[in-house]
Design an enzyme around this catalytic site. Structure first.
Site: not given
Length: 410
Positions: A249, A276, A346, A349, A373, A383
């Site tokens: 970012r 983030k 952005h 990305r 992400h 998990y």
């Protein structure tokens, strides 16, 4: 003979004159007019409470309260008694509710809701939220009791925001107002969420994403960057090239201290506190982010270190080297290159996600983890701790020419 009625007439009430001592004019059913030596005339009702004790209830002064109105209030009081309700207590409770209702203004309730949410927000989110409410909502409806507000009151406030060209803010504050009403309902302060019904009062927004070029436009972009017709400083040009290579970012790149970079090992690890999801107040992700660096990215970092390596940040502010450059630096640089409205920080990305998956054939999970992400499936995220470091390292080290060669006109 017809029995003479004890009920008062309007003329009797009007002509009632003061005497040396207070006296009463009875109308029947416990209702009477009390006339004071000062000339004041007060309607009162004498009745027996549910426990059998005698009590009196005032209906207000004459002529403000007429004979007919006094009789109507007597009838209301008698109905309450028949239903097992003391009319004096009912009146006192109504007054208390009215005082509470007047005190429970939209602003008061909004600030209470805000106080319950602040612990779950970042400092920036909390600051922006209260500033928006104070600037756009409180001046319009803040002083009004929340239970007295009408649809129109809120619509007017929101449309004022929309009319000045801030449609996105109007929609966001509409959602905030809905949450405040929901909070008020849960606290027993109102019965209806007015905003839930307002589905079409604001102009429909078009779904939009951050502007981003596609892979076919990369050769032209890199050519413009190489020619530097925008006359950008070298650190800014390096920042743009790094955005193409590391996919972090914008804030994560420009706020990077040199202490996170190991040039000898060609390694960059961002502490989770800077990520983030690490900044979430509730259940933050405490996983450090490994930025897999290609040879090109390492060469750029070494070149940059020769320029800014003596300071704290990779990209120090020109006016104050103790601070990093602003978030707008990348956006302004893209505008100067002629990409205003076509590319954003952005957007690099988004470009990476689509290009690596479609042109280089990497799995979505690998690219997603490189972009830091969060897994959309909350159960899976509990998990799945895989970092896919091997695949990400291999992916990051693919030369940029691989992508360029896949461009349709390269």
């Amino acid at each position: 003979m017809t029995k003479k009625s004890d009920a008062l007439t309007a003329l009797q009430v009007k002509n009632a004159k003061p005497k040396e001592k207070p006296y009463k004019l009875f109308d029947g059913g416990g209702l009477y007019l009390e006339v004071a030596p000062t000339g004041s005339r007060i309607w009162r009702l004498k009745y027996r409470q549910l426990n059998g004790k005698e009590n009196r209830l005032s209906f207000g002064p004459y002529p403000e309260i007429t004979l007919q109105e006094a009789r109507e209030r007597r009838l209301e009081a008698r109905k309450l008694l028949l239903n097992g309700v003391d009319p004096a207590k009912y009146r006192d409770d109504a007054k208390r509710r009215a005082v509470e209702q007047a005190a429970n203004t939209f602003e008061k309730i909004a600030r209470e809701w805000y106080a319950t949410k602040v612990p779950t927000w970042s400092a920036r989110t909390a600051k922006n939220m209260i500033q928006r409410l104070e600037a756009d909502i409180f001046p319009e409806i803040g002083s009004r009791p929340i239970d007295e507000l009408k649809h129109r009151d809120i619509i007017i406030a929101l449309r004022k925001i929309e009319e000045r060209g801030a449609a996105e803010i109007a929609h966001r504050l509409k959602a905030v107002c809905s949450k405040i009403f929901s909070y008020a309902i849960q606290c027993g302060l109102t019965d209806r969420n007015l905003v839930v019904d307002m589905k079409d009062v604001l102009k429909t927004r078009r779904a939009s994403h951050f502007a981003a070029i596609d892979a076919d436009e990369l050769p032209a972009f890199l050519g413009s960057l190489e020619r530097n017709e925008a006359r950008m400083f070298q650190p800014t040009r390096i920042a743009l090239r790094l955005m193409l290579l590391v996919f972090v970012r914008t804030s994560e790149l420009i706020e990077t201290p040199w202490s996170e970079i190991n040039l000898e090992k060609c390694e960059w690890i961002i502490p989770w506190q800077r990520m983030k999801r690490g900044k979430l107040t509730v259940n933050p992700d405490t996983t450090n982010h490994h930025v897999c660096l290609s040879r090109q990215a390492c060469d750029l970092l070494r070149e940059l270190h020769a320029i800014t390596g003596g300071g704290k940040y990779l990209f120090p502010n020109q006016r104050d080297h103790k601070r990093p450059i602003s978030n707008n630096t990348i956006l302004v640089a893209l505008e100067r290159m002629g990409y205003k409205g076509r590319m954003t920080g952005h957007g690099f990305r988004a470009l990476a996600m689509s290009t690596i998956k479609e042109r280089l054939g990497y799995r979505h999970e690998v690219v997603d983890r490189q972009l830091a992400h969060a897994p959309k499936d909350k159960v899976a995220s509990a998990y799945d701790r895989a970092q896919f470091l091997a695949e990400r390292s291999k992916m990051s080290k693919r030369p940029l020419s691989d992508v360029l060669s896949s461009a349709s006109y390269c």
